[in-house]
Each structure stands twice: as C-alpha cells, then as structure tokens.
Enzyme design. Structure first.
Site, short mmCIF file in Angstrom:
data_model
loop_
_atom_site.label_atom_id
_atom_site.label_comp_id
_atom_site.label_asym_id
_atom_site.label_seq_id
_atom_site.Cartn_x
_atom_site.Cartn_y
_atom_site.Cartn_z
N ASN A 1 3.95 2.74 -5.35
CA ASN A 1 3.74 1.33 -5.81
C ASN A 1 3.22 1.31 -7.03
OD1 ASN A 1 2.47 -1.03 -5.90
ND2 ASN A 1 0.66 -0.64 -4.48
N TRP A 2 3.89 0.91 -8.21
CA TRP A 2 3.65 0.97 -9.60
C TRP A 2 2.74 -0.19 -9.90
CZ3 TRP A 2 9.41 1.42 -11.46
CH2 TRP A 2 9.90 2.86 -11.19
N LYS A 3 2.40 -1.04 -8.91
CA LYS A 3 1.21 -2.24 -9.21
C LYS A 3 1.92 -3.03 -10.37
CE LYS A 3 -2.02 0.21 -6.65
NZ LYS A 3 -3.36 0.32 -6.13
N HIS B 1 -1.11 -6.03 1.08
CA HIS B 1 -1.73 -4.82 0.29
C HIS B 1 -3.19 -5.43 0.04
CE1 HIS B 1 -3.07 -2.30 -3.16
NE2 HIS B 1 -2.27 -1.49 -2.21
N GLU C 1 -4.23 2.20 4.55
CA GLU C 1 -4.85 2.20 3.26
C GLU C 1 -6.18 1.73 3.52
OE1 GLU C 1 -1.76 2.23 -0.32
OE2 GLU C 1 -2.21 0.30 0.42
N GLY D 1 -7.29 3.84 -5.31
CA GLY D 1 -7.52 3.94 -6.59
C GLY D 1 -8.74 4.61 -6.99
N SER E 1 -5.49 7.34 -2.80
CA SER E 1 -5.49 8.34 -3.68
C SER E 1 -4.62 9.70 -3.29
CB SER E 1 -6.96 8.86 -3.54
OG SER E 1 -8.04 7.67 -4.06
N GLY F 1 0.20 5.09 -5.39
CA GLY F 1 -0.16 3.96 -6.23
C GLY F 1 -0.65 4.99 -7.63
N GLY F 2 -1.50 5.48 -7.99
CA GLY F 2 -1.66 5.77 -9.44
C GLY F 2 -0.89 7.11 -9.66
P1 PGA Z 1 -3.84 4.96 -5.15
O1 PGA Z 1 -3.02 3.26 -4.61
O2 PGA Z 1 -2.78 5.92 -4.80
O3 PGA Z 1 -3.74 4.61 -6.72
O4 PGA Z 1 -4.89 4.83 -4.28
C1 PGA Z 1 -2.62 3.18 -3.34
C2 PGA Z 1 -2.26 1.80 -3.20
O5 PGA Z 1 -2.83 0.77 -3.43
O6 PGA Z 1 -0.81 1.42 -2.51
#
Ligand code: PGA
Length: 245
Positions: A7-9, A94, A154, A160, A199, A220-221
């Site tokens: 998920n590159w957001k 999300h 999640e 994050g 995370s 994500g990150g």
């Molecule tokens: P994260 O994000 O891996 O940066 O915690 C996950 C997400 O929001 O899908």
C-alpha cells in the site's frame, strides 16, 4: 498460498511508482516460489504501473473505489474504470479513510458490493473494532461463486508506527474474523484470505507469515523501501517452501 500487498498510500508520483514497480519485479526475478503479490499505487499512477506489471506475477490494486460502478459522481473513480486500467484488487475501508474521510459502515458496504459485482477482489480493511465493522460492512453481501475476498486486520494504533501487534493476538483475531466472515457470506477456504497490516517490516514479517492463521501481510511504510519489501516477499516465500503452502 501467502499474500503480500503493498500500500503505497499518497506517496509516489508516476515516475516513482513505475520505478518502485520495476524494483518489485527485480526482487522476484528468477524465484520459483512466490506469494500472491499485489501493489496498490495512487490512481494517477495506475495506468503507467500497469504497463510495467502486465504479464508478470504482480497484480495491480487500487487504494479506493467509488460507491457506484459508473455515472454522475464527480471526483470519484468507479469500479468500471478500475477494471479498465487493469486492477484486479481494490482496498476498501482503510482506517485512514474511515477516520480522515469519515467513511462509515454503509459506505464501505456499498463499495464492497460494487467491487464484488465487478470483477475486483476487495481488500476489506478493518481495525481494532474488526468484528463490529465486519458485521456492518458485509451484511447481506453475496459473494459470486468464483468471487474472492481479502480481509485485512489492521489495528489503527499499529499503522504507521513501529508498534506492530503481537502475532499471537493477531492469530486470535484472525480466527474470529474468519468464522464471522464465513457465517455472514458463506465464503471460506482459498476464496477467503485474512491478512495482517500495521508496521509490518523486514524484521517482523516472518513472525506473522509463519502462522497458518495469517494468510499474508498488508505493508505500508516498508513497501516504499524496495529492499525491505523484497525481504518481506522473501519471508513469505520461505514460509511457503517450509510449510508447502
Ligand atoms: P504501515 O501501514 O505498514 O505503514 O503501518 C499499513 C497500512 O496502513 O496499510
């Protein structure tokens, strides 16, 4: 089969997204055992990323979809448009959308319905209130015979941060989610995957992925750092080899 979703957001431009997609492909080059791999760029980059991923093992997903298939909905991107640009998957509900964009259960429900009526596989994201959310989001949802569903657990406090949930707690939640989804929609087995997000990084991914209850990870990150993401994909492949799944 394990699943790894990136998920590159709202982070990468078109050129960066293309470079990132190429990086993902380089990381899997020559590997025989691979998890199901889905990358979710921003809408603006979908068309160019598709060109990179076409006829590869990596599938394209969107981060959101409008609640109607087509029509007069200024500013939305509909399921038909996502199919047109080559998406097979779409993230829905999300936590950042439920909180920042105030998407409620009724809205999420419409989006799941529209995705399933199209040919998109929903990646339905739920948080610490997962069971109550599932009850609203999936009420009366019919999954087509060959349709699939991915549920991503999640917890918002884990997103994050560097504060991932404990794998043992995730396993318990996944068991509960799996049976709730089965009861509500009748879907189970290979058609239902329950993945964890929050995370996930190169260091902790294996600890989640080795659990049979955890079908995969939503990243994500760490998916923005190409070597980190490659290590997560490798962890999934290692588990698949070790467990012959
Ligand atoms: P994260 O994000 O891996 O940066 O915690 C996950 C997400 O929001 O899908």
């Amino acid at each position: 089969m394990k699943t790894v979703i990136a998920n590159w957001k709202m982070n990468l431009g078109i050129r960066e997204s293309v470079a990132q997609a190429r990086g993902v492909l380089r990381g899997i080059q020559g590997k025989e055992v691979l998890p199901r791999l889905v990358v979710c760029p921003s809408f603006t980059a979908l068309a160019e990323v598709r060109k990179v991923l076409v006829r590869t093992h990596v599938e394209l997903g969107a981060q959101n979809v409008g609640p109607q298939r087509v029509g007069a909905f200024t500013g939305e991107v509909g399921a038909a448009q996502l199919e047109d640009v080559g998406c097979k998957y779409v993230m829905i509900g999300h936590s950042e959308r439920r909180t920042t964009m105030h998407e409620d259960g009724a809205m999420v429900h419409e989006k799941v319905k529209i995705a399933l009526e199209s040919s998109l596989t929903p990646i339905l994201c739920v948080g610490e209130d997962a069971l109550a959310q599932i009850a609203r989001d999936l009420k009366g949802i019919e999954v087509p015979r060959k349709g699939q569903l991915i549920v991503a657990y999640e917890p918002s406090w884990a997103i994050g941060t560097t504060n991932a949930a404990a794998p043992a707690d995730v396993v318990e939640m996944h068991k509960a989610l799996r049976s709730a989804v089965e009861q509500m929609t009748g879907i189970s087995g290979d058609r239902l995957s329950v993945v964890y997000g929050g995370s996930v990084d190169a260091k902790n991914a294996y600890n989640f992925l080795r659990e049979p209850e955890i079908d995969g990870v939503l990243v994500g990150g760490a998916s923005l750092k190409i070597h980190e993401f490659e290590a997560i994909v490798n962890a999934a492949a290692d588990v698949m080899i070790a467990q012959s799944v």
